[in-house]
Design a protein around this motif. Structure first.
Motif, PDB file in Angstrom:
ATOM      1  N   ILE A  25      -9.867 -39.844 -12.996  1.00 27.78           N
ATOM      2  CA  ILE A  25     -10.311 -38.443 -12.991  1.00 27.78           C
ATOM      3  C   ILE A  25     -11.758 -38.355 -13.461  1.00 27.78           C
ATOM      4  O   ILE A  25     -12.584 -37.667 -12.858  1.00 27.78           O
ATOM      5  N   SER A  26     -12.076 -39.077 -14.525  1.00 28.02           N
ATOM      6  CA  SER A  26     -13.438 -39.092 -15.054  1.00 28.02           C
ATOM      7  C   SER A  26     -14.414 -39.633 -14.006  1.00 28.02           C
ATOM      8  O   SER A  26     -15.494 -39.082 -13.795  1.00 28.02           O
ATOM      9  N   SER A  27     -14.028 -40.696 -13.346  1.00 27.41           N
ATOM     10  CA  SER A  27     -14.867 -41.292 -12.309  1.00 27.41           C
ATOM     11  C   SER A  27     -15.058 -40.316 -11.147  1.00 27.41           C
ATOM     12  O   SER A  27     -16.172 -40.155 -10.625  1.00 27.41           O
ATOM     13  N   LEU A  28     -13.975 -39.652 -10.741  1.00 29.35           N
ATOM     14  CA  LEU A  28     -14.070 -38.671  -9.648  1.00 29.35           C
ATOM     15  C   LEU A  28     -14.939 -37.472 -10.042  1.00 29.35           C
ATOM     16  O   LEU A  28     -15.706 -36.961  -9.232  1.00 29.35           O
ATOM     17  N   ARG A  29     -14.817 -37.034 -11.310  1.00 37.07           N
ATOM     18  CA  ARG A  29     -15.653 -35.921 -11.786  1.00 37.07           C
ATOM     19  C   ARG A  29     -17.127 -36.310 -11.738  1.00 37.07           C
ATOM     20  O   ARG A  29     -17.978 -35.519 -11.345  1.00 37.07           O
ATOM     21  N   LYS A  30     -17.406 -37.543 -12.180  1.00 36.04           N
ATOM     22  CA  LYS A  30     -18.782 -38.017 -12.171  1.00 36.04           C
ATOM     23  C   LYS A  30     -19.319 -38.048 -10.735  1.00 36.04           C
ATOM     24  O   LYS A  30     -20.435 -37.607 -10.461  1.00 36.04           O
ATOM     25  N   GLU A  31     -18.510 -38.574  -9.828  1.00 38.53           N
ATOM     26  CA  GLU A  31     -18.905 -38.628  -8.421  1.00 38.53           C
ATOM     27  C   GLU A  31     -19.125 -37.228  -7.864  1.00 38.53           C
ATOM     28  O   GLU A  31     -20.091 -36.958  -7.143  1.00 38.53           O
ATOM     29  N   LEU A  32     -18.213 -36.313  -8.215  1.00 37.86           N
ATOM     30  CA  LEU A  32     -18.330 -34.927  -7.774  1.00 37.86           C
ATOM     31  C   LEU A  32     -19.614 -34.300  -8.328  1.00 37.86           C
ATOM     32  O   LEU A  32     -20.350 -33.628  -7.591  1.00 37.86           O
ATOM     33  N   GLU A  37     -25.066 -32.314  -7.505  1.00 42.40           N
ATOM     34  CA  GLU A  37     -26.503 -32.378  -7.802  1.00 42.40           C
ATOM     35  C   GLU A  37     -27.293 -32.699  -6.533  1.00 42.40           C
ATOM     36  O   GLU A  37     -28.334 -32.092  -6.270  1.00 42.40           O
ATOM     37  N   PHE A  38     -26.798 -33.659  -5.768  1.00 40.46           N
ATOM     38  CA  PHE A  38     -27.465 -34.047  -4.529  1.00 40.46           C
ATOM     39  C   PHE A  38     -27.537 -32.864  -3.565  1.00 40.46           C
ATOM     40  O   PHE A  38     -28.587 -32.570  -2.983  1.00 40.46           O
ATOM     41  N   HIS A  39     -26.407 -32.163  -3.406  1.00 42.01           N
ATOM     42  CA  HIS A  39     -26.380 -31.012  -2.492  1.00 42.01           C
ATOM     43  C   HIS A  39     -27.256 -29.887  -3.024  1.00 42.01           C
ATOM     44  O   HIS A  39     -27.908 -29.185  -2.236  1.00 42.01           O
ATOM     45  N   ALA A  40     -27.297 -29.711  -4.339  1.00 45.26           N
ATOM     46  CA  ALA A  40     -28.162 -28.684  -4.921  1.00 45.26           C
ATOM     47  C   ALA A  40     -29.628 -29.015  -4.621  1.00 45.26           C
ATOM     48  O   ALA A  40     -30.415 -28.128  -4.263  1.00 45.26           O
ATOM     49  N   MET A  41     -29.982 -30.296  -4.731  1.00 44.64           N
ATOM     50  CA  MET A  41     -31.348 -30.714  -4.414  1.00 44.64           C
ATOM     51  C   MET A  41     -31.647 -30.482  -2.933  1.00 44.64           C
ATOM     52  O   MET A  41     -32.730 -29.998  -2.573  1.00 44.64           O
ATOM     53  N   GLU A  42     -30.691 -30.830  -2.082  1.00 44.04           N
ATOM     54  CA  GLU A  42     -30.872 -30.610  -0.642  1.00 44.04           C
ATOM     55  C   GLU A  42     -31.066 -29.126  -0.339  1.00 44.04           C
ATOM     56  O   GLU A  42     -31.931 -28.748   0.450  1.00 44.04           O
ATOM     57  N   LEU A  43     -30.234 -28.287  -0.992  1.00 48.82           N
ATOM     58  CA  LEU A  43     -30.358 -26.849  -0.773  1.00 48.82           C
ATOM     59  C   LEU A  43     -31.703 -26.333  -1.262  1.00 48.82           C
ATOM     60  O   LEU A  43     -32.331 -25.492  -0.603  1.00 48.82           O
ATOM     61  N   ASP A  44     -32.164 -26.833  -2.405  1.00 47.06           N
ATOM     62  CA  ASP A  44     -33.480 -26.432  -2.909  1.00 47.06           C
ATOM     63  C   ASP A  44     -34.579 -26.825  -1.925  1.00 47.06           C
ATOM     64  O   ASP A  44     -35.500 -26.052  -1.667  1.00 47.06           O
TER      65      ASP A  44
END
Length: 116
Positions: A25-32, A37-44
Motif C-alpha cells: 500500500i505504501s509503495s502504491l501510494r508513493k507511485e500514485l 505530481e507528474f500529471h500536475a506538472m504536465e497540466l501546468d
C-alpha cells in the motif's frame, strides 16, 4: 495441545501478510503521488502553453485588425486617386478637344488671310 501454537503461528503469518500488504500500500501510494505530481506538472505546462498560445492569438488578431484598417485606408486612397485621375483625364480630353478646335480655327484663319 497444539492449538495455542497454531494460533500463534497463524497470528504471526497474519502479521507478516499485513506488513507485506502495508508495504505494498505504501509503495502504491508513493507511485500514485509520483504520478499525480507528474500529471500536475504536465497540466501546468499545458496551461502555460495555452496561455502563450492565447497571447499569440490575441497579438495576431490585433495585427490582423491593424492590417485590415490599413487595407481600408489604402482602398480609400486608391479610390481617391482614381477619381483624381478620372478628373485629370477629363481635363486632358477637354483641353485636347479645345486645342484641336483652336488649331482648326487657326488653320481657317490662316486660310482666310491667304485668300485675302
Amino acid at each position: 495441545d497444539d492449538r495455542p501454537r497454531q494460533y500463534k503461528s497463524e497470528a504471526y503469518e497474519a502479521k507478516i501478510r499485513i506488513a507485506s500488504q502495508e508495504q505494498m500500500i505504501s509503495s502504491l501510494r508513493k507511485e500514485l503521488d509520483e504520478k499525480q505530481e507528474f500529471h500536475a506538472m504536465e497540466l501546468d505546462q499545458l496551461l502555460e502553453k495555452s496561455k502563450r498560445d492565447a497571447e499569440l492569438i490575441e497579438a495576431l488578431a490585433q495585427e490582423l485588425e491593424t492590417m485590415e484598417q490599413d487595407l481600408r485606408s489604402s482602398r480609400s486612397r486608391v479610390t481617391e486617386l482614381e477619381r483624381y485621375q478620372i478628373s485629370k483625364d477629363a481635363s486632358v480630353a477637354r483641353l485636347t478637344k479645345e486645342l484641336k478646335k483652336a488649331r482648326n480655327d487657326t488653320s481657317e484663319g490662316l486660310s482666310i488671310m491667304r485668300d485675302l
